[in-house]
Design a protein around this motif. Structure first.
Motif, PDB file in Angstrom:
ATOM      1  N   MET A   1       0.831  -1.217   0.000  1.00  0.00           N
ATOM      2  CA  MET A   1       0.000   0.000   0.000  1.00  0.00           C
ATOM      3  C   MET A   1       0.867   1.271   0.000  1.00  0.00           C
ATOM      4  O   MET A   1       0.641   2.188  -0.779  1.00  0.00           O
ATOM      5  N   PHE A   2       1.856   1.221   0.935  1.00  0.00           N
ATOM      6  CA  PHE A   2       2.754   2.376   1.039  1.00  0.00           C
ATOM      7  C   PHE A   2       3.524   2.580  -0.263  1.00  0.00           C
ATOM      8  O   PHE A   2       3.731   3.695  -0.734  1.00  0.00           O
ATOM      9  N   ARG A   3       3.907   1.424  -0.827  1.00  0.00           N
ATOM     10  CA  ARG A   3       4.655   1.453  -2.088  1.00  0.00           C
ATOM     11  C   ARG A   3       3.805   2.088  -3.208  1.00  0.00           C
ATOM     12  O   ARG A   3       4.313   2.860  -4.037  1.00  0.00           O
ATOM     13  N   LEU A   4       2.522   1.722  -3.201  1.00  0.00           N
ATOM     14  CA  LEU A   4       1.610   2.261  -4.214  1.00  0.00           C
ATOM     15  C   LEU A   4       1.531   3.795  -4.109  1.00  0.00           C
ATOM     16  O   LEU A   4       1.680   4.514  -5.096  1.00  0.00           O
ATOM     17  N   PHE A   5       1.341   4.266  -2.852  1.00  0.00           N
ATOM     18  CA  PHE A   5       1.272   5.716  -2.630  1.00  0.00           C
ATOM     19  C   PHE A   5       2.587   6.381  -3.014  1.00  0.00           C
ATOM     20  O   PHE A   5       2.606   7.474  -3.591  1.00  0.00           O
ATOM     21  N   SER A   6       3.663   5.690  -2.663  1.00  0.00           N
ATOM     22  CA  SER A   6       4.979   6.233  -2.976  1.00  0.00           C
ATOM     23  C   SER A   6       5.156   6.359  -4.490  1.00  0.00           C
ATOM     24  O   SER A   6       5.690   7.358  -4.994  1.00  0.00           O
ATOM     25  N   ASP A   7       4.686   5.354  -5.223  1.00  0.00           N
ATOM     26  CA  ASP A   7       4.786   5.389  -6.687  1.00  0.00           C
ATOM     27  C   ASP A   7       3.937   6.518  -7.278  1.00  0.00           C
ATOM     28  O   ASP A   7       4.372   7.245  -8.174  1.00  0.00           O
ATOM     29  N   ILE A   8       2.716   6.625  -6.726  1.00  0.00           N
ATOM     30  CA  ILE A   8       1.819   7.688  -7.222  1.00  0.00           C
ATOM     31  C   ILE A   8       2.444   9.059  -6.958  1.00  0.00           C
ATOM     32  O   ILE A   8       2.460   9.936  -7.818  1.00  0.00           O
ATOM     33  N   TRP A   9       2.995   9.207  -5.750  1.00  0.00           N
ATOM     34  CA  TRP A   9       3.625  10.491  -5.380  1.00  0.00           C
ATOM     35  C   TRP A   9       4.790  10.815  -6.311  1.00  0.00           C
ATOM     36  O   TRP A   9       4.928  11.929  -6.804  1.00  0.00           O
ATOM     37  N   LYS A  10       5.608   9.783  -6.573  1.00  0.00           N
ATOM     38  CA  LYS A  10       6.770  10.009  -7.439  1.00  0.00           C
ATOM     39  C   LYS A  10       6.349  10.422  -8.844  1.00  0.00           C
ATOM     40  O   LYS A  10       6.949  11.274  -9.462  1.00  0.00           O
ATOM     41  N   LYS A  11       5.283   9.774  -9.319  1.00  0.00           N
ATOM     42  CA  LYS A  11       4.859  10.037 -10.706  1.00  0.00           C
ATOM     43  C   LYS A  11       4.122  11.371 -10.836  1.00  0.00           C
ATOM     44  O   LYS A  11       4.262  12.089 -11.817  1.00  0.00           O
ATOM     45  N   PHE A  12       3.295  11.658  -9.834  1.00  0.00           N
ATOM     46  CA  PHE A  12       2.392  12.804  -9.991  1.00  0.00           C
ATOM     47  C   PHE A  12       2.571  13.875  -8.923  1.00  0.00           C
ATOM     48  O   PHE A  12       1.655  14.640  -8.663  1.00  0.00           O
ATOM     49  N   LYS A  13       3.741  13.945  -8.301  1.00  0.00           N
ATOM     50  CA  LYS A  13       3.872  14.875  -7.163  1.00  0.00           C
ATOM     51  C   LYS A  13       3.572  16.329  -7.539  1.00  0.00           C
ATOM     52  O   LYS A  13       2.951  17.059  -6.772  1.00  0.00           O
ATOM     53  N   GLU A  14       3.988  16.744  -8.736  1.00  0.00           N
ATOM     54  CA  GLU A  14       3.731  18.134  -9.153  1.00  0.00           C
ATOM     55  C   GLU A  14       2.234  18.415  -9.222  1.00  0.00           C
ATOM     56  O   GLU A  14       1.761  19.457  -8.786  1.00  0.00           O
ATOM     57  N   TYR A  15       1.490  17.453  -9.762  1.00  0.00           N
ATOM     58  CA  TYR A  15       0.043  17.631  -9.911  1.00  0.00           C
ATOM     59  C   TYR A  15      -0.653  17.585  -8.549  1.00  0.00           C
ATOM     60  O   TYR A  15      -1.593  18.347  -8.305  1.00  0.00           O
ATOM     61  N   ILE A  16      -0.153  16.680  -7.664  1.00  0.00           N
ATOM     62  CA  ILE A  16      -0.769  16.574  -6.328  1.00  0.00           C
ATOM     63  C   ILE A  16      -0.580  17.886  -5.559  1.00  0.00           C
ATOM     64  O   ILE A  16      -1.525  18.429  -4.975  1.00  0.00           O
ATOM     65  N   VAL A  17       0.664  18.409  -5.626  1.00  0.00           N
ATOM     66  CA  VAL A  17       0.948  19.685  -4.945  1.00  0.00           C
ATOM     67  C   VAL A  17       0.076  20.798  -5.524  1.00  0.00           C
ATOM     68  O   VAL A  17      -0.511  21.604  -4.785  1.00  0.00           O
ATOM     69  N   LEU A  18      -0.030  20.814  -6.847  1.00  0.00           N
ATOM     70  CA  LEU A  18      -0.854  21.848  -7.494  1.00  0.00           C
ATOM     71  C   LEU A  18      -2.306  21.771  -7.012  1.00  0.00           C
ATOM     72  O   LEU A  18      -2.894  22.781  -6.624  1.00  0.00           O
ATOM     73  N   ILE A  19      -2.844  20.559  -6.998  1.00  0.00           N
ATOM     74  CA  ILE A  19      -4.253  20.404  -6.602  1.00  0.00           C
ATOM     75  C   ILE A  19      -4.453  20.854  -5.147  1.00  0.00           C
ATOM     76  O   ILE A  19      -5.390  21.600  -4.839  1.00  0.00           O
ATOM     77  N   ILE A  20      -3.522  20.435  -4.262  1.00  0.00           N
ATOM     78  CA  ILE A  20      -3.648  20.823  -2.846  1.00  0.00           C
ATOM     79  C   ILE A  20      -3.607  22.353  -2.708  1.00  0.00           C
ATOM     80  O   ILE A  20      -4.449  22.963  -2.029  1.00  0.00           O
ATOM     81  N   LEU A  21      -2.641  22.975  -3.391  1.00  0.00           N
ATOM     82  CA  LEU A  21      -2.504  24.437  -3.273  1.00  0.00           C
ATOM     83  C   LEU A  21      -3.691  25.180  -3.886  1.00  0.00           C
ATOM     84  O   LEU A  21      -4.126  26.204  -3.356  1.00  0.00           O
ATOM     85  N   VAL A  22      -4.219  24.647  -4.995  1.00  0.00           N
ATOM     86  CA  VAL A  22      -5.391  25.295  -5.613  1.00  0.00           C
ATOM     87  C   VAL A  22      -6.597  25.199  -4.672  1.00  0.00           C
ATOM     88  O   VAL A  22      -7.341  26.166  -4.501  1.00  0.00           O
ATOM     89  N   VAL A  23      -6.747  24.049  -4.018  1.00  0.00           N
ATOM     90  CA  VAL A  23      -7.868  23.888  -3.076  1.00  0.00           C
ATOM     91  C   VAL A  23      -7.717  24.874  -1.908  1.00  0.00           C
ATOM     92  O   VAL A  23      -8.681  25.551  -1.518  1.00  0.00           O
ATOM     93  N   ILE A  24      -6.478  24.994  -1.392  1.00  0.00           N
ATOM     94  CA  ILE A  24      -6.242  25.961  -0.295  1.00  0.00           C
ATOM     95  C   ILE A  24      -6.577  27.385  -0.764  1.00  0.00           C
ATOM     96  O   ILE A  24      -7.217  28.161  -0.061  1.00  0.00           O
ATOM     97  N   SER A  25      -6.150  27.706  -2.000  1.00  0.00           N
ATOM     98  CA  SER A  25      -6.440  29.048  -2.543  1.00  0.00           C
ATOM     99  C   SER A  25      -7.940  29.309  -2.597  1.00  0.00           C
ATOM    100  O   SER A  25      -8.406  30.398  -2.246  1.00  0.00           O
ATOM    101  N   LEU A  26      -8.676  28.285  -3.040  1.00  0.00           N
ATOM    102  CA  LEU A  26     -10.130  28.468  -3.154  1.00  0.00           C
ATOM    103  C   LEU A  26     -10.775  28.626  -1.778  1.00  0.00           C
ATOM    104  O   LEU A  26     -11.725  29.400  -1.623  1.00  0.00           O
ATOM    105  N   ILE A  27     -10.221  27.911  -0.790  1.00  0.00           N
ATOM    106  CA  ILE A  27     -10.751  28.064   0.580  1.00  0.00           C
ATOM    107  C   ILE A  27     -10.490  29.492   1.070  1.00  0.00           C
ATOM    108  O   ILE A  27     -11.373  30.142   1.644  1.00  0.00           O
ATOM    109  N   ILE A  28      -9.276  29.982   0.811  1.00  0.00           N
ATOM    110  CA  ILE A  28      -8.936  31.369   1.210  1.00  0.00           C
ATOM    111  C   ILE A  28      -9.860  32.357   0.500  1.00  0.00           C
ATOM    112  O   ILE A  28     -10.372  33.303   1.084  1.00  0.00           O
ATOM    113  N   LEU A  29     -10.080  32.110  -0.796  1.00  0.00           N
ATOM    114  CA  LEU A  29     -10.952  32.981  -1.596  1.00  0.00           C
ATOM    115  C   LEU A  29     -12.369  33.012  -1.010  1.00  0.00           C
ATOM    116  O   LEU A  29     -13.013  34.058  -0.961  1.00  0.00           O
TER     117      LEU A  29
END
Lengths: 162, 277
Positions: free
Chosen positions: B1-29
């Protein structure tokens, strides 16, 4: 190593100071270049896409709280702009970008994206002429910003000694 | 399970960070209107404005600052006086027999300097070197010798942020000085416009636009600009009136805060949208 991540944040404040006090003196028909975008694009290309995205978020946050803009608009637009600029981060091509006018084009693209996102969230008004909005809010400020960004090309070291 | 998350993070970390930050921005907005957000902002801009004021002072090449301020204050007072007289002229023509109108209105002007400008097209804001310590409060109008610049949005102890007329978040009730037609004026990103003006209203290019006494924010006659044109004339039942402001926002450096907030009694009688929580 860590200083390369701290400097972009520290540099933001003098650049914002310059942006809000001195740059209005060179405004053309109320349009001023956006130095924050130039700084963000530069560091996004230098440090990578993820750093660019996080840096965009930090820049946007400070910009909104300091200038009194609608909280969240610059955060959102600069985060996405940092992400887009990060696409051009490539160790092999970095020098090529900074030494010729490709950098100007990247800045222009990012400035248009930033302006449009910013204005979309604050001024979406379907009654307004979209073409005029695109020109006034997106293209003209982006052209001015990209023109100013040629300074980076001029002052970028021609040779690397490392 | 951890390995799966680790793989997803490695492959898509830029997109995950972007999505998290966009959600935070919308909450602030979304939490923009909360008073705590305003307080937080005033803490930051108050600190930053100390540096801005140093640069602004250094840039101020006018050595006769005091004389200038006095003259500009006089100019601004004269502008208000002239405008008031124009008002009286029009009112007199309309109401020949009516006497005893209130004419002892005095506007307390407080001089201030613009120390920083954010000229973002949709959200123009100025930072002034006056704040709570000088009696400046949110809601007070800011003018120069040409007309209305904007409204104080937030104040720290020594500095204030002004939302200029070229700010999408500022809407004002204005009127045509000649025909007395009222309307809501706002900045649409490219122009100052009076929206939803019925086609039956008598508004012509060249008419002067001033703030209306119906306004719950600025209920005194302050010049805003001149009508430059009408749009949507052919379609619909409403016109949109385009206005060219009197004030040059890029060049406005020395301004005056009118230390007036609409009186509480009047505010209680009508709905004051600026004070509405």
């Amino acid at each position: 190593m860590r200083s390369q991540y701290v400097w972009p944040v520290i540099l933001f404040f003098p650049v914002l100071l310059f942006q809000t006090t001195i740059l209005p003196l060179i405004a053309i028909r109320g349009i001023i270049p956006d130095l924050i975008i130039i700084l963000l694009v530069y560091y996004s290309i230098m440090l990578g896409q993820m750093t660019g995205t996080i840096l965009g978020f930090i820049y946007g946050f400070f910009f909104d709280v300091i200038t009194g803009s609608l909280m969240g608009t610059s955060i959102l637009s600069l985060t996405i702009t940092g992400f887009v600029a990060g696409y051009f981060s490539n160790e092999n091509k970095r020098d090529i970008y900074f030494k010729n006018y490709i950098f100007v084009l990247i800045v222009a693209l990012c400035a248009i994206i930033n302006s449009l996102l910013n204005s979309f969230f604050v001024s979406v008004d379907l009654n307004t002429n979209m073409m005029s909005l695109l020109l006034n809010l997106g293209i003209l400020p982006a052209l001015y910003t990209s023109l100013i960004s040629t300074i980076v090309i001029v002052f970028y070291p021609k040779r690397n000694f490392d | 399970m951890f390995r799966l998350f680790s793989d997803i993070w490695k492959k898509f970390k830029e997109y995950i960070v972007l999505i998290i930050l966009v959600v935070i921005s919308l909450i602030i907005l979304a939490s923009n209107k909360k008073p705590s957000a305003k307080k937080f902002s005033s803490l930051f801009f108050g600190t930053f404005s100390n540096f801005s004021s140093v640069i602004s002072d250094a840039l101020d090449i006018t050595k006769y600052k005091i004389a200038n301020t006095t003259l500009q204050k006089e100019n601004a007072e004269l502008m208000l006086e002239v405008n008031r007289l124009r008002q009286y002229g029009i009112e007199n023509a309309e109401l020949k027999d009516l006497i005893g109108l209130k004419d002892s209105v005095h506007y307390p002007l407080f001089p201030a300097t613009v120390i920083a400008k954010s000229l973002l097209k949709p959200q123009g804001t100025f930072t002034l070197n006056v704040g709570k310590d000088n009696g400046v409060k949110p809601g007070m109008p800011v003018i120069n010798e040409f007309g209305l610049i904007g409204i104080v949005y937030a104040s720290s102890d020594n500095f204030s942020i002004v939302r200029t007329l070229k700010n999408i978040d500022l809407s004002l009730t204005v009127k045509d000085e000649r025909s007395r037609a009222d309307g809501i004026m706002k900045w649409n990103g490219s122009n100052l416009v009076i929206i939803n003006v019925p086609k039956t209203y008598d508004v012509e290019p060249g008419d002067r636009i001033i703030t209306s006494e119906l306004s719950s924010i600025v209920a005194m006659p302050i010049p805003i600009g001149i009508v430059t044109g009408l749009t949507k004339v052919e379609t619909g039942i409403f016109n949109e009136v385009t206005i060219a402001p009197f004030v040059n926002f890029v060049r406005a450096d020395h301004v005056f805060v009118i230390k007036v907030i609409e009186n509480k009694e009047k505010n209680n009688l009508q709905l004051n949208f600026f004070n509405r929580k």
